[in-house]
Design an enzyme around this catalytic site. Structure first.
Site, mmCIF file in Angstrom:
data_model
loop_
_atom_site.group_PDB
_atom_site.id
_atom_site.type_symbol
_atom_site.label_atom_id
_atom_site.label_comp_id
_atom_site.label_asym_id
_atom_site.label_seq_id
_atom_site.Cartn_x
_atom_site.Cartn_y
_atom_site.Cartn_z
ATOM 1 N N GLY A 195 0.567 -1.414 -0.011
ATOM 2 C CA GLY A 195 -0.040 0.477 0.174
ATOM 3 C C GLY A 195 0.764 1.280 -0.293
ATOM 4 O O GLY A 195 2.171 1.195 0.640
ATOM 5 N N ARG B 169 1.141 -5.319 -5.168
ATOM 6 C CA ARG B 169 1.571 -6.076 -4.567
ATOM 7 C C ARG B 169 1.572 -7.139 -5.107
ATOM 8 O O ARG B 169 0.185 -8.035 -5.482
ATOM 9 C CB ARG B 169 0.739 -6.807 -2.965
ATOM 10 N N ASP C 261 4.967 -5.006 6.241
ATOM 11 C CA ASP C 261 5.903 -6.772 6.174
ATOM 12 C C ASP C 261 5.436 -7.380 5.555
ATOM 13 O O ASP C 261 6.492 -8.309 5.041
ATOM 14 C CB ASP C 261 4.755 -7.880 7.302
ATOM 15 N N THR D 67 3.953 2.580 5.460
ATOM 16 C CA THR D 67 2.510 2.110 5.633
ATOM 17 C C THR D 67 2.271 3.005 6.674
ATOM 18 O O THR D 67 2.436 3.686 7.551
ATOM 19 C CB THR D 67 2.291 1.079 6.606
ATOM 20 N N ASP E 213 -0.422 1.914 8.027
ATOM 21 C CA ASP E 213 -0.896 1.551 9.264
ATOM 22 C C ASP E 213 0.045 2.109 10.540
ATOM 23 O O ASP E 213 -0.828 1.339 11.593
ATOM 24 C CB ASP E 213 -1.711 -0.646 9.077
ATOM 25 N N ASP F 36 2.100 -0.731 11.560
ATOM 26 C CA ASP F 36 2.124 -1.837 12.426
ATOM 27 C C ASP F 36 3.489 -2.104 11.998
ATOM 28 O O ASP F 36 3.000 -4.031 12.408
ATOM 29 C CB ASP F 36 0.740 -3.001 11.597
ATOM 30 N N ARG G 196 -5.545 -2.610 8.907
ATOM 31 C CA ARG G 196 -5.688 -4.276 8.132
ATOM 32 C C ARG G 196 -5.848 -4.635 9.321
ATOM 33 O O ARG G 196 -7.494 -5.425 9.750
ATOM 34 C CB ARG G 196 -5.049 -4.430 7.147
HETATM 35 O O1 F6P Z 1 -1.860 -1.451 3.959
HETATM 36 C C1 F6P Z 1 -2.097 -0.331 4.161
HETATM 37 C C2 F6P Z 1 -3.304 -0.431 3.709
HETATM 38 O O2 F6P Z 1 -4.063 1.018 3.293
HETATM 39 C C3 F6P Z 1 -4.688 -1.654 5.020
HETATM 40 O O3 F6P Z 1 -5.068 -0.471 5.843
HETATM 41 C C4 F6P Z 1 -5.339 -1.452 4.192
HETATM 42 O O4 F6P Z 1 -6.277 -2.778 5.015
HETATM 43 C C5 F6P Z 1 -5.314 -1.610 2.736
HETATM 44 O O5 F6P Z 1 -3.689 -1.192 2.796
HETATM 45 C C6 F6P Z 1 -5.639 -1.938 1.593
HETATM 46 O O6 F6P Z 1 -5.252 -2.477 0.348
HETATM 47 P P1 F6P Z 1 -5.950 -2.374 -0.796
HETATM 48 O O7 F6P Z 1 -5.562 -0.516 -0.820
HETATM 49 O O8 F6P Z 1 -5.466 -2.720 -1.773
HETATM 50 O O9 F6P Z 1 -7.905 -2.123 -1.088
#
Ligand code: F6P
Length: 328
Positions: free
Chosen positions: A15, A76, A107, A130, A132, A134, A176
């Protein structure tokens, strides 16, 4: 014998997060400073597999410190999860004469890097990027501070309309598997309740808090719900359940979504990304590998990359306690 580092490859992966561009700028400029070539791969590991790359230098990264997103784009990559995908990526690295890698992401990005370095001889350094927050081994990831400010600004606006209509709002925020955004932005915006995955206090407690608030004269309330919360209900189901129990409430749901990932990075994130980008290059030139740069007690330090993936970054329980006191 270690080979000298003359060319460093860099990716942004997973992300996107505000400040990734500032980190790229720092990596590219540190490379120029130390007379090392710098190659960026588009779309994270996928670009590495496809050999989709661009030369980065001091001038090509000008004016990107203030820009959200990532000029290298992000992805990803499913293919990189396979041994064959990583072999293709490594072959391209060798074709381009890349001696080491800087990996900017979360991660998933770091797990990919560790798998690559287990199978092939390539030094890697990770930079945590990120929203998050995390990742263990750093008090702050790049993008987290900006996301907090975005969320607080949005909730401030929701509070205006919530109080005008005497409404209860459920605001879903990203994270997430982690409640850092929910907890810190929730406290910063003065939310009544904060639901996070790390601490499932149950729906009954939420109902009790809202009931008490109403009795004590509150006309409107904000409940911040982390997308990974463990009540077993999504935010819409939660709002429906609560209003069945408390029909006196006029409830609305607001899902902030991807707006939390965009925008110009805060000064904090720009400075953090600048420090981490320079240090990542310096660590590689010092012969370090399989480490992540992190910010601990104001200092840039390294953590073993595998530990950064395995360990958890604990939520601040004291802040949760303070939030409960403040929602009285
Ligand atoms: O990892 C960062 C994040 O923004 C999370 O908070 C969220 O769940 C996820 O990515 C959303 O991913 P995508 O943009 O692939 O829907």
């Amino acid at each position: 014998m270690e080979r000298p580092i003359r060319k460093i490859g860099v990716i942004t992966s997973g992300g996107d997060a505000p400040g990734m561009n500032a980190a790229l700028r720092a990596v590219a400029r540190a490379c120029t400073y130390y007379k090392v070539e710098c190659i960026g791969f588009y779309r994270g590991y996928q670009g590495m597999i496809e050999g989709d790359s661009v030369e980065l230098n001091s001038r090509s990264v000008r004016n990107i410190i203030s820009k959200g997103g990532t000029i290298l784009k992000s992805a990803r990559s499913q293919e990189f999860r396979t041994v064959e995908g990583r072999r293709k990526a490594y072959e391209n690295l060798m074709k381009l004469g890349i001696d080491a890698l800087v990996l900017i992401g979360g991660d998933g990005t770091f797990s990919g890097g560790v798998a690559l370095s287990n199978e092939h001889d390539i030094p890697i350094v990770g930079i945590p990027g990120t929203i998050d927050n995390d990742i263990a081994g750093t008090s702050s990831t790049i993008g987290y501070d900006t996301a907090l400010n975005t969320v607080v600004e949005c909730i401030d606006k929701i509070i205006d309309t919530a109080s005008s209509h005497n409404r209860l709002f459920f605001v879903e925020v990203m994270g997430r598997d982690a409640g850092f955004i929910a907890l810190n932005a929730g406290v910063g915006a003065g939310a009544e309740e904060i639901l996070i995955p790390e601490e499932n206090l149950g729906v009954d407690r939420l109902i009790e808090t809202l009931r008490k608030g109403k009795r004590s004269g509150k006309f409107s309330s904000i409940v911040v719900v982390s997308e990974g919360d463990k009540t077993g209900k999504n935010v819409f189901e939660l709002a429906e359940y609560v209003t069945k129990e408390l029909p006196q409430f006029d409830a609305r749901v607001s899902v902030l979504g991807h707006m939390q990932r965009g925008g110009s990075p805060s000064c904090f994130d720009r400075v953090l990304a600048s420090k981490m980008g320079v240090k990542a290059v310096e660590f590689l030139l010092d012969g370090k590998s399989r480490v992540m740069v992190g910010l601990i007690e104001g200092k840039i330090v390294t953590t073993d990359l595998e530990q950064a993936i395995k360990n958890t970054h604990d939520i601040n329980k004291e802040l949760l306690r303070i939030s409960n006191i403040l929602s009285v």
